[in-house]
Design a protein around this motif. Structure first.
Motif, PDB file in Angstrom:
ATOM      1  N   TYR A  66      44.156  34.421  42.080  1.00 43.49           N
ATOM      2  CA  TYR A  66      42.971  33.657  42.490  1.00 43.49           C
ATOM      3  C   TYR A  66      43.265  32.828  43.730  1.00 43.49           C
ATOM      4  O   TYR A  66      44.415  32.742  44.196  1.00 43.49           O
ATOM      5  CB  TYR A  66      42.520  32.758  41.340  1.00 43.49           C
ATOM      6  CG  TYR A  66      43.572  31.773  40.891  1.00 43.49           C
ATOM      7  CD1 TYR A  66      43.599  30.482  41.380  1.00 43.49           C
ATOM      8  CD2 TYR A  66      44.551  32.154  39.969  1.00 43.49           C
ATOM      9  CE1 TYR A  66      44.584  29.586  40.978  1.00 43.49           C
ATOM     10  CE2 TYR A  66      45.523  31.266  39.564  1.00 43.49           C
ATOM     11  CZ  TYR A  66      45.541  29.981  40.069  1.00 43.49           C
ATOM     12  OH  TYR A  66      46.500  29.096  39.679  1.00 43.49           O
ATOM     13  N   ASP A  67      42.218  32.212  44.253  1.00 46.83           N
ATOM     14  CA  ASP A  67      42.337  31.321  45.409  1.00 46.83           C
ATOM     15  C   ASP A  67      42.975  30.016  44.943  1.00 46.83           C
ATOM     16  O   ASP A  67      42.339  29.205  44.265  1.00 46.83           O
ATOM     17  CB  ASP A  67      40.960  31.071  46.021  1.00 46.83           C
ATOM     18  CG  ASP A  67      41.013  30.178  47.251  1.00 46.83           C
ATOM     19  OD1 ASP A  67      42.066  29.566  47.528  1.00 46.83           O
ATOM     20  OD2 ASP A  67      39.985  30.083  47.936  1.00 46.83           O
ATOM     21  N   ARG A  68      44.203  29.797  45.319  1.00 49.02           N
ATOM     22  CA  ARG A  68      44.966  28.640  44.839  1.00 49.02           C
ATOM     23  C   ARG A  68      44.417  27.303  45.328  1.00 49.02           C
ATOM     24  O   ARG A  68      44.720  26.266  44.758  1.00 49.02           O
ATOM     25  CB  ARG A  68      46.425  28.767  45.217  1.00 49.02           C
ATOM     26  CG  ARG A  68      46.630  28.674  46.713  1.00 49.02           C
ATOM     27  CD  ARG A  68      48.060  28.871  47.075  1.00 49.02           C
ATOM     28  NE  ARG A  68      48.195  28.736  48.518  1.00 49.02           N
ATOM     29  CZ  ARG A  68      49.324  28.544  49.118  1.00 49.02           C
ATOM     30  NH1 ARG A  68      50.433  28.464  48.421  1.00 49.02           N
ATOM     31  NH2 ARG A  68      49.375  28.436  50.415  1.00 49.02           N
ATOM     32  N   ASN A  69      43.632  27.320  46.386  1.00 53.51           N
ATOM     33  CA  ASN A  69      43.090  26.073  46.927  1.00 53.51           C
ATOM     34  C   ASN A  69      41.843  25.594  46.207  1.00 53.51           C
ATOM     35  O   ASN A  69      41.412  24.463  46.421  1.00 53.51           O
ATOM     36  CB  ASN A  69      42.796  26.232  48.421  1.00 53.51           C
ATOM     37  CG  ASN A  69      44.059  26.499  49.220  1.00 53.51           C
ATOM     38  OD1 ASN A  69      45.083  25.858  49.000  1.00 53.51           O
ATOM     39  ND2 ASN A  69      43.990  27.471  50.106  1.00 53.51           N
ATOM     40  N   GLN A  70      41.240  26.468  45.397  1.00 55.37           N
ATOM     41  CA  GLN A  70      39.983  26.099  44.765  1.00 55.37           C
ATOM     42  C   GLN A  70      40.004  26.169  43.248  1.00 55.37           C
ATOM     43  O   GLN A  70      39.392  25.342  42.589  1.00 55.37           O
ATOM     44  CB  GLN A  70      38.857  27.016  45.266  1.00 55.37           C
ATOM     45  CG  GLN A  70      38.574  26.885  46.734  1.00 55.37           C
ATOM     46  CD  GLN A  70      37.414  27.768  47.145  1.00 55.37           C
ATOM     47  OE1 GLN A  70      36.529  28.049  46.351  1.00 55.37           O
ATOM     48  NE2 GLN A  70      37.427  28.225  48.377  1.00 55.37           N
ATOM     49  N   MET A  71      40.673  27.153  42.695  1.00 60.30           N
ATOM     50  CA  MET A  71      40.543  27.448  41.264  1.00 60.30           C
ATOM     51  C   MET A  71      41.824  27.122  40.512  1.00 60.30           C
ATOM     52  O   MET A  71      42.844  26.810  41.103  1.00 60.30           O
ATOM     53  CB  MET A  71      40.176  28.912  41.091  1.00 60.30           C
ATOM     54  CG  MET A  71      38.857  29.243  41.750  1.00 60.30           C
ATOM     55  SD  MET A  71      38.804  30.959  42.236  1.00 60.30           S
ATOM     56  CE  MET A  71      37.245  30.988  43.092  1.00 60.30           C
ATOM     57  N   ASN A  72      41.747  27.233  39.191  1.00 61.06           N
ATOM     58  CA  ASN A  72      42.914  27.014  38.346  1.00 61.06           C
ATOM     59  C   ASN A  72      42.788  27.836  37.076  1.00 61.06           C
ATOM     60  O   ASN A  72      41.781  28.512  36.852  1.00 61.06           O
ATOM     61  CB  ASN A  72      43.113  25.523  38.043  1.00 61.06           C
ATOM     62  CG  ASN A  72      41.897  24.877  37.420  1.00 61.06           C
ATOM     63  OD1 ASN A  72      40.985  25.536  36.940  1.00 61.06           O
ATOM     64  ND2 ASN A  72      41.868  23.549  37.415  1.00 61.06           N
ATOM     65  N   VAL A  73      43.811  27.789  36.254  1.00 62.39           N
ATOM     66  CA  VAL A  73      43.840  28.528  34.988  1.00 62.39           C
ATOM     67  C   VAL A  73      44.186  27.542  33.884  1.00 62.39           C
ATOM     68  O   VAL A  73      45.300  27.005  33.842  1.00 62.39           O
ATOM     69  CB  VAL A  73      44.880  29.673  35.010  1.00 62.39           C
ATOM     70  CG1 VAL A  73      44.901  30.404  33.675  1.00 62.39           C
ATOM     71  CG2 VAL A  73      44.607  30.633  36.149  1.00 62.39           C
ATOM     72  N   LEU A  74      43.230  27.301  33.003  1.00 58.63           N
ATOM     73  CA  LEU A  74      43.408  26.352  31.916  1.00 58.63           C
ATOM     74  C   LEU A  74      43.180  27.044  30.584  1.00 58.63           C
ATOM     75  O   LEU A  74      42.206  27.797  30.432  1.00 58.63           O
ATOM     76  CB  LEU A  74      42.413  25.194  32.050  1.00 58.63           C
ATOM     77  CG  LEU A  74      42.383  24.462  33.391  1.00 58.63           C
ATOM     78  CD1 LEU A  74      41.235  23.460  33.413  1.00 58.63           C
ATOM     79  CD2 LEU A  74      43.705  23.767  33.651  1.00 58.63           C
ATOM     80  N   GLU A  75      44.043  26.783  29.637  1.00 55.93           N
ATOM     81  CA  GLU A  75      43.792  27.241  28.273  1.00 55.93           C
ATOM     82  C   GLU A  75      43.147  26.079  27.530  1.00 55.93           C
ATOM     83  O   GLU A  75      43.641  24.950  27.566  1.00 55.93           O
ATOM     84  CB  GLU A  75      45.077  27.653  27.567  1.00 55.93           C
ATOM     85  CG  GLU A  75      44.793  28.182  26.169  1.00 55.93           C
ATOM     86  CD  GLU A  75      46.048  28.527  25.396  1.00 55.93           C
ATOM     87  OE1 GLU A  75      45.887  28.906  24.216  1.00 55.93           O
ATOM     88  OE2 GLU A  75      47.166  28.413  25.927  1.00 55.93           O
TER      89      GLU A  75
END
Length: 177
Positions: A66-75
């Protein structure tokens, strides 16, 4: 020169034995799933549809791109997943590189979202991780065919081993003469 020929024949025999042993070992490997396939972890992808025909097993991996400057991955838990709440994630897998890996090492449901409002745009994934099913057992069609089939199946490794061993011995003796 005779010594070299004997070593080559023995080396061939060892190589054949290794190949036979490797062929006899069942293949077990985890799957690395790129979330969203070619689209990656982004908006305007229906991750429910992406995941619906897939089976996620213990020891598989999820690869989020993904675009590291905008998004993230959360559980998150199921309630936060359903309501797109990212305030208290169970785990933040975001490393800052935009290429995050999640090891699925517990058999249970997993819920992932992207915070910063992207969850409302569809960046949410729910999967259920299960144990790998046992190999299917064959059910006999009739007594005659099942006996024949089991004979072939049970003898196949021995026949292959014998063929390889005979070939290796033939090669070794042919080089000595």
């Amino acid at each position: 020169m005779e010594v070299l020929r004997r070593v080559d024949g023995g080396g061939l025999l060892v190589a054949v034995a290794v190949v036979v042993l490797l062929a006899a070992v069942p293949e077990v490997s985890a799957t690395r799933w790129t979330v969203g396939g070619n689209m990656g972890w982004t908006t305007n992808v229906n991750y429910t549809i992406w995941a619906q025909d897939k089976h996620f097993y213990y020891d598989d991996w999820l690869f989020f791109v993904y675009d590291r400057n905008q998004m993230n991955v959360l559980e998150v838990n199921k309630t936060d997943y359903e309501n797109c709440i990212s305030d208290h994630p169970l785990h933040n897998f975001t490393t800052g590189a935009g290429r995050d890996v999640v090891h699925l090492n517990v058999t249970r449901p997993y819920y992932f979202i992207s915070g910063k409002g992207f969850c409302y745009g569809g960046m949410k994934l729910a999967i259920h991780v299960e144990h790998l099913p046992p190999p299917p057992s064959s059910s006999p069609l009739n007594e005659k065919s099942s006996a024949l089939r089991s004979t072939y199946i049970s003898h196949t490794p021995f026949i292959l081993t014998a063929v390889f061993a005979i070939t290796a011995l033939y090669e070794a003796f042919a080089r000595l003469w």
